[in-house]
Design an enzyme around this catalytic site. Sequence first.
Site, short mmCIF file in Angstrom:
data_model
loop_
_atom_site.label_atom_id
_atom_site.label_comp_id
_atom_site.label_asym_id
_atom_site.label_seq_id
_atom_site.Cartn_x
_atom_site.Cartn_y
_atom_site.Cartn_z
N LYS A 160 -38.07 -35.83 78.62
CA LYS A 160 -37.00 -34.82 78.58
C LYS A 160 -35.67 -35.44 79.01
O LYS A 160 -34.63 -35.18 78.41
CB LYS A 160 -37.35 -33.64 79.51
CG LYS A 160 -38.44 -32.74 78.92
CD LYS A 160 -39.07 -31.80 79.94
CE LYS A 160 -40.26 -31.08 79.33
NZ LYS A 160 -41.02 -30.24 80.26
N GLN A 212 -40.92 -28.42 86.32
CA GLN A 212 -42.11 -28.80 85.54
C GLN A 212 -43.36 -28.13 86.11
O GLN A 212 -43.62 -28.19 87.31
CB GLN A 212 -42.26 -30.34 85.55
CG GLN A 212 -43.40 -30.87 84.71
CD GLN A 212 -43.22 -30.63 83.20
OE1 GLN A 212 -42.11 -30.55 82.69
NE2 GLN A 212 -44.32 -30.52 82.49
N ASP A 238 -36.09 -22.67 80.03
CA ASP A 238 -37.52 -22.64 79.66
C ASP A 238 -37.92 -21.25 79.16
O ASP A 238 -38.98 -21.10 78.57
CB ASP A 238 -38.38 -22.95 80.90
CG ASP A 238 -38.97 -24.36 80.88
OD1 ASP A 238 -39.20 -24.89 79.78
OD2 ASP A 238 -39.21 -24.90 81.98
N1 GUN Z 1 -45.54 -27.68 81.49
C1 GUN Z 1 -46.06 -27.73 80.24
N2 GUN Z 1 -45.16 -27.30 79.33
C2 GUN Z 1 -44.05 -26.96 80.01
C3 GUN Z 1 -42.78 -26.47 79.61
O1 GUN Z 1 -42.48 -26.20 78.43
N3 GUN Z 1 -41.89 -26.28 80.63
C4 GUN Z 1 -42.20 -26.52 81.93
N4 GUN Z 1 -41.25 -26.28 82.85
N5 GUN Z 1 -43.37 -26.98 82.33
C5 GUN Z 1 -44.29 -27.20 81.37
#
Ligand code: GUN
Length: 296
Positions: free
Chosen positions: A54, A98, A121
């Site tokens: 990311k 995350q 998100d």
């Molecule tokens: N863990 C797995 N997929 C995601 C996501 O799209 N965003 C976040 N913050 N954590 C995740």
Amino acid sequence: MSAEILNGKSLAAEMRTEIATQVAELKAKTGVTPGLGVILVGADPASTSYVTAKERACAEAGMYSQDVRLAAQATQAEVLKMVEEMNRCPLIHGILVQLPLPRHIDESVVINAIAPEKDVDGFTPVNVGRMTIGETCFLPCTPHGIIQMLLKAGVETSGKHAVVVGRSNIVGKPVAQLLMRKARGGNATVTVCHTGTRELSAFTLQADILIVAAGRPNTVTGGMIKPGAVVIDVGVNRVPDAARPGGFRLVGDVDFESAKERAALITPVPGGVGPMTITMLLHNTLESARRAAMRK
Ligand code: GUN
């Protein structure tokens, strides 16, 4: 018959080039550089690798990113303090914590602490509620990426039977919501299956569009797929493989080899949904920065 492969990597690359152009335009016009704040607690290898990807994607799109990595033993108060700092920071337009968080931290308390206008998100109750009733909001990245892939591939969703396997807050529930919206890329009849579903194959065999987000390899095999279906595999599972440099390889939730003999269109793992998730995160962060620039 062998299915056509729905390549998320090339679509994601195309969309990221467009996002980078728009980031440069926003900077030139307003002086605002979109910024993403990322919080990772602990060092789970899969989470670490997502977060690194990311951050790299942000840099490639010309965005600013702030990376906070806390030890697995960090307290909930410490995580909340970081979220609150990012809520106040004018350089940050999007906040990503995350998931999953270590067990001693209450995920919903942390998510609730994120300012909804920075919730790129789309996980806060405010955004989830807005999405559910069809108001403008940040759509969650993986579900939104899946809808974009279907649209770009020219897959008709209207009137089709979409079956979702998995009911997580991150993928299963929101993708079902988006597929049933009265909108482009929606208007499908949606069935959601989960661990309580009896005879999963009775449902998957009816799917024109099958979305599998169960978090377990081989949840769906070729014999469970209706011939000619579109199959979207959201799973990312590490399985031991001594022949690979890291000692593992990535597989989805669908047995690709048998599935590709039944499906008309299928996403691979890796290189399917994954790159689209990050792309939609960049899209949301850019959108949040645009809104902030208008408020200036
Ligand atoms: N863990 C797995 N997929 C995601 C996501 O799209 N965003 C976040 N913050 N954590 C995740």
